[in-house]
Design a protein around this motif. Structure first.
Motif, short mmCIF file in Angstrom:
data_model
loop_
_atom_site.label_atom_id
_atom_site.label_comp_id
_atom_site.label_asym_id
_atom_site.label_seq_id
_atom_site.Cartn_x
_atom_site.Cartn_y
_atom_site.Cartn_z
N LEU A 51 0.86 -1.18 0.00
CA LEU A 51 0.00 0.00 0.00
C LEU A 51 0.89 1.22 0.00
O LEU A 51 1.85 1.31 0.78
CB LEU A 51 -0.89 0.04 1.25
N LYS A 52 0.63 2.18 -0.88
CA LYS A 52 1.41 3.41 -0.88
C LYS A 52 0.54 4.56 -1.37
O LYS A 52 -0.38 4.37 -2.15
CB LYS A 52 2.67 3.29 -1.72
N GLU A 53 0.86 5.75 -0.88
CA GLU A 53 0.14 6.95 -1.28
C GLU A 53 0.87 7.60 -2.45
O GLU A 53 2.08 7.74 -2.44
CB GLU A 53 0.06 7.93 -0.12
N VAL A 54 0.12 7.99 -3.46
CA VAL A 54 0.69 8.59 -4.65
C VAL A 54 0.83 10.10 -4.41
O VAL A 54 0.00 10.72 -3.75
CB VAL A 54 -0.23 8.33 -5.86
N ASP A 55 1.89 10.69 -4.94
CA ASP A 55 2.09 12.13 -4.81
C ASP A 55 0.92 12.89 -5.43
O ASP A 55 0.36 12.47 -6.44
CB ASP A 55 3.38 12.57 -5.51
N VAL A 56 0.59 14.02 -4.84
CA VAL A 56 -0.53 14.83 -5.31
C VAL A 56 -0.12 15.59 -6.56
O VAL A 56 0.93 16.24 -6.60
CB VAL A 56 -0.96 15.81 -4.21
N GLN A 57 -0.95 15.51 -7.57
CA GLN A 57 -0.73 16.26 -8.80
C GLN A 57 -1.42 17.61 -8.66
O GLN A 57 -2.48 17.72 -8.06
CB GLN A 57 -1.32 15.51 -10.00
N LEU A 58 -0.82 18.64 -9.21
CA LEU A 58 -1.43 19.96 -9.18
C LEU A 58 -2.50 20.06 -10.26
O LEU A 58 -2.36 19.48 -11.33
CB LEU A 58 -0.36 21.03 -9.38
N VAL A 59 -3.57 20.78 -9.97
CA VAL A 59 -4.67 20.93 -10.92
C VAL A 59 -4.82 22.39 -11.29
O VAL A 59 -4.42 23.29 -10.56
CB VAL A 59 -5.99 20.38 -10.36
N THR A 60 -5.44 22.65 -12.44
CA THR A 60 -5.62 24.00 -12.93
C THR A 60 -6.91 24.62 -12.36
O THR A 60 -7.76 23.93 -11.81
CB THR A 60 -5.72 24.02 -14.46
N ALA A 61 -7.02 25.92 -12.53
CA ALA A 61 -8.21 26.63 -12.08
C ALA A 61 -9.43 26.20 -12.89
O ALA A 61 -10.54 26.12 -12.35
CB ALA A 61 -8.01 28.14 -12.19
N ALA A 62 -9.25 25.88 -14.15
CA ALA A 62 -10.37 25.44 -14.99
C ALA A 62 -10.91 24.09 -14.50
O ALA A 62 -12.12 23.86 -14.50
CB ALA A 62 -9.92 25.34 -16.44
N HIS A 63 -10.02 23.20 -14.08
CA HIS A 63 -10.44 21.90 -13.56
C HIS A 63 -11.25 22.08 -12.27
O HIS A 63 -12.30 21.45 -12.10
CB HIS A 63 -9.21 21.02 -13.31
N LEU A 64 -10.78 22.94 -11.38
CA LEU A 64 -11.52 23.20 -10.14
C LEU A 64 -12.84 23.90 -10.42
O LEU A 64 -13.82 23.67 -9.72
CB LEU A 64 -10.66 24.04 -9.20
N ALA A 65 -12.89 24.75 -11.43
CA ALA A 65 -14.13 25.45 -11.78
C ALA A 65 -15.20 24.46 -12.22
O ALA A 65 -16.38 24.61 -11.89
CB ALA A 65 -13.86 26.48 -12.87
N ARG A 66 -14.80 23.43 -12.96
CA ARG A 66 -15.75 22.40 -13.38
C ARG A 66 -16.27 21.60 -12.18
O ARG A 66 -17.45 21.28 -12.11
CB ARG A 66 -15.11 21.44 -14.38
N ILE A 67 -15.40 21.29 -11.23
CA ILE A 67 -15.79 20.47 -10.08
C ILE A 67 -16.71 21.23 -9.14
O ILE A 67 -17.74 20.71 -8.70
CB ILE A 67 -14.53 20.00 -9.31
#
Length: 94
Positions: free
Chosen positions: A32-48
């Motif tokens: 079991l391992k945790e994957v590094d967090v990828q950075l997301v764009t403002a457009a991606h957050l706007a959709r969510i």
């Protein structure tokens, strides 16, 4: 025949309740391992979050890890900042 390896990726706010050595779907959990967090764009957050890109950039200016033209954010930190209640105005007097 040798043993095959399969990878399952889970996205969750809390860690899954999977233990090493547990039998899942006929296979044994070995790692079991945790994957590094990828950075997301403002457009991606706007959709969510159903907000405009400008609103996302204004609210998350403190955690911006990109440039002015390419705003990049940590999705976990962005979630906490975008979902907290923002109180404006004078407090109510009883």
């Amino acid at each position: 025949m040798g043993a095959f390896k399969y990878a399952v990726i889970l996205e969750s706010d809390t860690p899954p309740s999977i233990m090493l050595g547990q039998n899942i779907g006929g296979g044994i959990v070995k790692e079991l391992k945790e994957v590094d967090v990828q950075l997301v764009t403002a457009a991606h957050l706007a959709r969510i979050y159903n907000l405009s890109v400008n609103t996302i950039r204004d609210r998350l200016i403190s955690i911006n890890q990109g440039t002015e033209g390419k705003s990049l954010y940590n999705p976990k930190l962005a979630h906490t900042l975008l979902t907290q209640k923002v109180r404006k105005g004078r407090p109510r007097v009883n």
